[in-house]
Design a protein around this motif. Structure first.
Motif, short mmCIF file in Angstrom:
data_model
loop_
_atom_site.label_atom_id
_atom_site.label_comp_id
_atom_site.label_asym_id
_atom_site.label_seq_id
_atom_site.Cartn_x
_atom_site.Cartn_y
_atom_site.Cartn_z
N ARG A 395 0.82 -1.21 0.00
CA ARG A 395 0.00 0.00 0.00
C ARG A 395 0.85 1.26 0.00
O ARG A 395 0.37 2.32 -0.38
CB ARG A 395 -0.91 0.02 1.23
N PHE A 396 2.09 1.15 0.46
CA PHE A 396 2.90 2.34 0.67
C PHE A 396 4.18 2.28 -0.16
O PHE A 396 4.75 1.21 -0.37
CB PHE A 396 3.26 2.49 2.16
N GLN A 397 4.62 3.46 -0.62
CA GLN A 397 5.82 3.53 -1.45
C GLN A 397 7.09 3.66 -0.63
O GLN A 397 8.15 3.19 -1.03
CB GLN A 397 5.72 4.73 -2.41
N THR A 398 7.00 4.31 0.55
CA THR A 398 8.17 4.48 1.42
C THR A 398 7.75 4.24 2.86
O THR A 398 6.56 4.25 3.20
CB THR A 398 8.75 5.90 1.30
N PHE A 399 8.75 4.05 3.72
CA PHE A 399 8.46 3.85 5.15
C PHE A 399 7.93 5.14 5.78
O PHE A 399 7.14 5.10 6.72
CB PHE A 399 9.73 3.38 5.88
N ASP A 400 8.38 6.30 5.28
CA ASP A 400 7.86 7.58 5.80
C ASP A 400 6.37 7.72 5.50
O ASP A 400 5.59 8.17 6.35
CB ASP A 400 8.62 8.76 5.16
N GLU A 401 5.98 7.32 4.30
CA GLU A 401 4.57 7.38 3.92
C GLU A 401 3.72 6.46 4.80
O GLU A 401 2.63 6.83 5.24
CB GLU A 401 4.43 6.98 2.44
N LYS A 402 4.26 5.30 5.12
CA LYS A 402 3.55 4.35 5.97
C LYS A 402 3.40 4.89 7.39
O LYS A 402 2.32 4.81 8.00
CB LYS A 402 4.30 3.02 5.98
#
Length: 414
Positions: A395-402
């Motif tokens: 669902r997420f492109q980066t860990f920051d986005e998650k």
């Protein structure tokens, strides 16, 4: 008496008539092309486990500077990209499409030698080979079956040729420049830079094309001795290249999977994934063209015309940034590439799939043909590169986005 019988009964029976002595041919109900190509026979496991270049591009343009024509990489995995199509006249012109892409990790290769070939009526003949003075341990490991039990003396005597200023070395290099028409460098990969748990380098010859004569090629090769060569010095973005490697092995498989023959009807006795008739009574042997069960996969294959979508550099944390997606992210998806891990070295993004499983060594070779079609000459404009997890439905492109979406987690507040 017999004379009173109807005359018809005096005729010999049809079973003994001369008409039945001629063999009658059966026929098939429907005509169809054969299943499976015979061009790839024999279907056996390859001897060339890390790929083999059978042909290098033709060296026809002397105006070009000397350059290498191939490189080796390791298959990391696949992802997808969104790109704009710039092909006037095509239905998809100025629209966006989604393409599957393969990521090949390509750490710099090291040049350790040069070899010259003379063309003879029976093929190429090796004239002489010259090695560099200092060779790395991962190259020397490839010279031994058992490294830890060996005395590790490989190339120690050869290195003494450089002691007197390398007169013998210069003499051999001059011989190559004078007599040889084909010059190739000996290069090896740096597997210690990858997390593949192997210590022996993969070694290959790479042909040098360009230059006005062989002496210029030899000078180019000598200049590269003991130096690293990066993939962006061999290939460029939007270039077409060929991929050589070994396909995924499937072991011993039946005729339906191996040759693509049609399954028999459901009620067939003793199985239906079979060839119904493997040949006539005579000749009394099975023809080589009849599909049979056997080894499937782990074959050496060459795939032509893979387009380079992007070349990434080591340490570039924004290598997947585009004009439409300004997120700073590298090519490694969340959680890493399955069965591979993280990509920390240079990498090449190729359109579509390539042969082999993850971690498989692949050879990238310059294309053998001159391209003129719009499709091959198209400039690629990437809009988005997917880096979501490949282990599930990411669902997420980066860990920051998650982290931004989920908020502070309970385990972080303990």
């Amino acid at each position: 008496s017999d004379a009173t019988l109807p005359p018809l009964l005096w005729l010999p029976s049809l079973s003994h008539s001369p008409l039945s002595l001629s063999p009658t041919m059966s026929h098939r109900k429907f005509e169809a092309p054969r299943h499976g190509s015979l061009q790839f026979l024999p279907k056996k496991r390859t001897k060339h486990h890390s790929g083999r270049v059978r042909s290098f591009p033709r060296d026809s343009d002397a105006t070009l500077p000397p350059h290498l024509t191939a490189f080796r990489g390791y298959k990391a995995g696949m992802t997808h990209v969104v790109r704009g199509v710039d092909r006037p006249g095509a239905l998809m012109h100025k629209r966006e499409v989604v393409d599957a892409v393969t990521i090949v990790e390509t750490p710099p290769m090291v040049i350790v030698g040069v070899v010259g070939y003379v063309e003879t009526p029976s093929g190429l003949r090796n004239l002489t080979t010259v090695f560099a003075e200092h060779l790395s341990e991962e190259y020397k490991r490839r010279c031994y079956k058992n490294w830890y039990k060996s005395k590790r003396k490989a190339f120690t005597k050869y290195a003494t040729k450089y002691a007197d200023g390398g007169k013998d070395i210069e003499e051999q290099l001059n011989r190559i420049g004078k007599f040889c028409s084909i010059v190739r460098v000996i290069a090896h990969t740096q597997v210690k830079k990858l997390n593949l748990r192997i210590k022996k380098a993969h070694i290959m010859e790479i042909q040098i094309n360009g230059g006005k004569d062989s002496a210029e090629k030899v000078a180019f090769a000598k200049e590269l001795f003991e130096k690293e060569v990066t993939v962006d010095s061999v290939f460029t973005k939007d270039e077409q290249l060929d991929v050589l490697g070994v396909t995924k092995g499937h072991g011993y498989e039946g005729v339906t999977t191996r040759w693509g023959v049609t399954r028999l009807p459901r009620k067939t006795h003793r199985g239906l994934r079979k060839v119904a008739c493997i040949g006539s009574w005579h000749p009394a042997r099975v023809s080589t063209t009849v599909p049979r069960a056997g080894q499937n996969g782990y074959f050496h294959r060459t795939e032509l015309n893979k387009k380079v979508y992007r070349i990434g550099k080591k340490g570039d944390n924004a290598s997947c940034q585009t004009t439409a997606d300004l997120t700073e992210k590298s090519i490694t998806p969340m959680g890493g590439f399955p069965h591979y891990g993280e990509v920390n070295e240079d990498w090449v993004m190729l359109k579509g799939a390539t042969v082999g499983v993850k971690k498989r060594p692949l050879i990238l070779r310059k294309s053998l043909m001159n391209h003129s079609s719009r499709k091959h000459l198209e400039t690629i404009d990437l809009k988005f590169i997917d880096t979501s997890s490949k282990l599930g439905h990411g669902r997420f492109q980066t860990f920051d986005e998650k982290a931004k979406f989920l908020g502070p987690l309970a385990r972080q507040n303990r």
